[in-house]
Design a protein around this motif. Structure first.
Motif, PDB file in Angstrom:
ATOM      1  N   ASN A 136      -2.402 -22.755  -3.860  1.00  0.00           N
ATOM      2  CA  ASN A 136      -1.681 -23.289  -2.701  1.00  0.00           C
ATOM      3  C   ASN A 136      -1.637 -22.234  -1.586  1.00  0.00           C
ATOM      4  O   ASN A 136      -1.997 -21.066  -1.804  1.00  0.00           O
ATOM      5  N   ALA A 137      -1.218 -22.638  -0.424  1.00  0.00           N
ATOM      6  CA  ALA A 137      -1.274 -21.761   0.763  1.00  0.00           C
ATOM      7  C   ALA A 137      -0.440 -20.500   0.544  1.00  0.00           C
ATOM      8  O   ALA A 137      -0.868 -19.385   0.896  1.00  0.00           O
ATOM      9  N   ILE A 158      -1.994 -13.196  -1.756  1.00  0.00           N
ATOM     10  CA  ILE A 158      -3.151 -12.389  -2.175  1.00  0.00           C
ATOM     11  C   ILE A 158      -3.761 -11.682  -0.965  1.00  0.00           C
ATOM     12  O   ILE A 158      -4.148 -10.510  -1.037  1.00  0.00           O
ATOM     13  N   GLU A 159      -3.772 -12.366   0.178  1.00  0.00           N
ATOM     14  CA  GLU A 159      -4.312 -11.730   1.392  1.00  0.00           C
ATOM     15  C   GLU A 159      -3.454 -10.522   1.789  1.00  0.00           C
ATOM     16  O   GLU A 159      -3.981  -9.492   2.214  1.00  0.00           O
ATOM     17  N   VAL A 160      -2.139 -10.661   1.619  1.00  0.00           N
ATOM     18  CA  VAL A 160      -1.233  -9.545   1.972  1.00  0.00           C
ATOM     19  C   VAL A 160      -1.505  -8.351   1.057  1.00  0.00           C
ATOM     20  O   VAL A 160      -1.624  -7.208   1.506  1.00  0.00           O
ATOM     21  N   VAL A 161      -1.653  -8.618  -0.248  1.00  0.00           N
ATOM     22  CA  VAL A 161      -1.927  -7.523  -1.196  1.00  0.00           C
ATOM     23  C   VAL A 161      -3.272  -6.875  -0.865  1.00  0.00           C
ATOM     24  O   VAL A 161      -3.403  -5.648  -0.845  1.00  0.00           O
ATOM     25  N   ALA A 162      -4.272  -7.695  -0.540  1.00  0.00           N
ATOM     26  CA  ALA A 162      -5.605  -7.159  -0.207  1.00  0.00           C
ATOM     27  C   ALA A 162      -5.534  -6.273   1.036  1.00  0.00           C
ATOM     28  O   ALA A 162      -6.163  -5.205   1.079  1.00  0.00           O
ATOM     29  N   ARG A 163      -4.726  -6.700   2.009  1.00  0.00           N
ATOM     30  CA  ARG A 163      -4.591  -5.894   3.238  1.00  0.00           C
ATOM     31  C   ARG A 163      -3.932  -4.542   2.910  1.00  0.00           C
ATOM     32  O   ARG A 163      -4.354  -3.501   3.402  1.00  0.00           O
ATOM     33  N   GLY A 171       6.399 -11.027   4.270  1.00  0.00           N
ATOM     34  CA  GLY A 171       5.409 -12.119   4.226  1.00  0.00           C
ATOM     35  C   GLY A 171       6.016 -13.479   3.919  1.00  0.00           C
ATOM     36  O   GLY A 171       5.477 -14.500   4.284  1.00  0.00           O
ATOM     37  N   GLY A 172       7.159 -13.475   3.225  1.00  0.00           N
ATOM     38  CA  GLY A 172       7.800 -14.758   2.935  1.00  0.00           C
ATOM     39  C   GLY A 172       7.220 -15.468   1.712  1.00  0.00           C
ATOM     40  O   GLY A 172       7.532 -16.623   1.457  1.00  0.00           O
ATOM     41  N   SER A 196     -13.392  -6.250   6.303  1.00  0.00           N
ATOM     42  CA  SER A 196     -13.076  -7.391   5.425  1.00  0.00           C
ATOM     43  C   SER A 196     -13.664  -7.232   4.041  1.00  0.00           C
ATOM     44  O   SER A 196     -14.711  -6.600   3.868  1.00  0.00           O
ATOM     45  N   PHE A 197     -12.977  -7.830   3.069  1.00  0.00           N
ATOM     46  CA  PHE A 197     -13.534  -7.919   1.719  1.00  0.00           C
ATOM     47  C   PHE A 197     -14.538  -9.070   1.713  1.00  0.00           C
ATOM     48  O   PHE A 197     -14.218 -10.177   2.141  1.00  0.00           O
ATOM     49  N   VAL A 198     -15.740  -8.799   1.219  1.00  0.00           N
ATOM     50  CA  VAL A 198     -16.821  -9.793   1.189  1.00  0.00           C
ATOM     51  C   VAL A 198     -17.209 -10.070  -0.261  1.00  0.00           C
ATOM     52  O   VAL A 198     -17.367  -9.134  -1.054  1.00  0.00           O
ATOM     53  N   LEU A 199     -17.350 -11.348  -0.592  1.00  0.00           N
ATOM     54  CA  LEU A 199     -17.695 -11.741  -1.969  1.00  0.00           C
ATOM     55  C   LEU A 199     -19.070 -11.182  -2.336  1.00  0.00           C
ATOM     56  O   LEU A 199     -20.063 -11.499  -1.679  1.00  0.00           O
TER      57      LEU A 199
END
Ligand code: FBP
Length: 360
Positions: free
Chosen positions: A30-31, A37-42, A96-97, A206-209
């Motif tokens: 879900n969003a 996950i985007e926050v952790v990656a950043r 981040g909420g 950016s992280f790239v697959l």
């Protein structure tokens, strides 16, 4: 016909953001969890920059001041980068909420988001656990280190979670991953639909697959363990490694090679990439603590990633992900990697315990 790499399959690089959005469109995430996950990656990108600076950034060496080391809940001297990485992850996840609470190897107790900034920030439905910088003994010698994380749901109706709300078995994880800071920075992630690797493209930030659907070979000829602890091991572990070392002349009938980086992220990344078995067994030095490595933010997230890549993870006596946690910083014996080899290690422990029972 080999599986085309993501680059071959899709002309344009697939960023982490695009990959997660496609997972969301497919109804697999879900969003809220996607954004978490985007926050952790950043945050991992910021840690990667700090680690990459090394001595130039003044981040090497022990934390603490006036010659007094700063000791964490594990009783270990904290490195400056342990403290800095922890702060980066706390700050990034506070506003981040998406979270109700978080817990870290470097903090005695979990922290509800509500307490972090006096209700200034919205609360979410997830709990985040992390080892902000794994492989601390390698920080000052420029060997790969990493960040390990695990995501759980916050129990229904709980707005201010405490330590007890985090004590959920590994099977309840909704996401897990690690970021390894080595020659390249890589994020390896699962949300329960395979294990995928992303490489940080420093030019675009950016992280790239770069590896979709990592798969661990069932069999292996490579084991990773700190051999210097051999004399402290239990009898089944002595027998298991003894037979590995006998090679093709012994009961295993094949030669084994050994590797030990002493950074779990680096050893597990090698195993996710080409197979092998990683173990940190129980030994008489750490028996009183239940083991060396921590269940909630080291063993469980790695077990989820490994199982999603077709491997296995065990304490030597139980499937890791089925363990019912009893403490936030609980330690456990760890065996993970190529399925057949983990099963072999478990067999040595089971047969030994059965003999013990028969003799009893
Ligand atoms: P931390 O560095 O986060 O405390 O992790 C423990 C760890 O460094 C693992 O990464 C590694 O697998 C193990 O300890 C190394 O243990 P040893 O120093 O006994 O080889």
């Amino acid at each position: 016909m080999s599986t085309p790499s993501p680059q071959q399959a899709s002309p344009s690089p697939i960023s982490l953001t695009r990959h997660l959005l496609e997972e969301q469109r497919a109804g697999r995430i879900n969003a809220d969890l996607r954004l978490l996950i985007e926050v952790v990656a950043r945050a991992c990108k910021s840690i990667s920059i700090a680690v990459g600076k090394g001595a130039l950034g003044g981040v090497l060496g022990d934390a603490g001041s006036d010659g007094a080391a700063s000791i964490n809940v594990q009783g270990e001297a904290q490195k400056k980068l342990d403290v800095l990485s922890n702060e980066i992850l706390l700050e990034a996840n506070a506003w981040g909420g998406h979270l109700a609470g978080l817990a870290s190897e470097e903090m005695d107790h979990s922290v509800p988001i509500a307490d972090m900034h006096s209700d200034a920030y919205p609360r979410g439905n997830y709990l985040l656990l992390f080892d902000p910088l794994d492989g601390s003994s390698n920080i000052d010698v420029n060997i790969s280190v990493g960040t390990i994380f695990s995501v759980l749901r916050c129990p229904e109706g709980v707005t201010t979670p405490g330590d007890a709300h985090f004590l959920q078995p590994g099977t309840d994880q909704v996401a897990a991953g690690y970021c390894t800071y080595g020659p390249s920075t890589m994020l390896v992630l699962t949300i329960g639909h395979g294990t995928h690797a992303f490489t940080l493209d420093r030019e675009i930030g950016s992280f790239v697959l770069t590896q979709r659907g990592m798969t661990i070979p069932e069999e292996t000829k490579e084991f990773a363990v700190n051999m210097s602890n051999q004399r402290f091991w239990e009898a089944p572990m002595q027998a298991y490694v003894g037979d590995l070392l006998k090679g093709r002349e012994g009961p295993r009938g094949k030669d084994f090679n050994m590797r030990w980086v002493a950074s779990m992220v680096a050893d597990v990344h090698r195993i996710l990439t080409r197979g092998g078995i990683f173990s940190y067994p129980l030994d008489s030095k750490c028996a009183a603590k239940g083991g060396k490595l921590r269940l909630m933010y080291e063993a469980n997230p790695m077990a989820f990633l490994v199982e999603q890549a077709g491997g296995a993870a065990s304490t030597g006596r139980q499937r890791m992900l089925e363990m019912q946690p009893t403490g936030l910083h609980q330690r456990v014996p760890v065996f993970l990697g190529s399925k057949a080899e983990v099963e072999a290690a478990v067999r040595y422990h089971r047969e030994h315990d059965l003999q013990g029972q028969d003799a009893g």
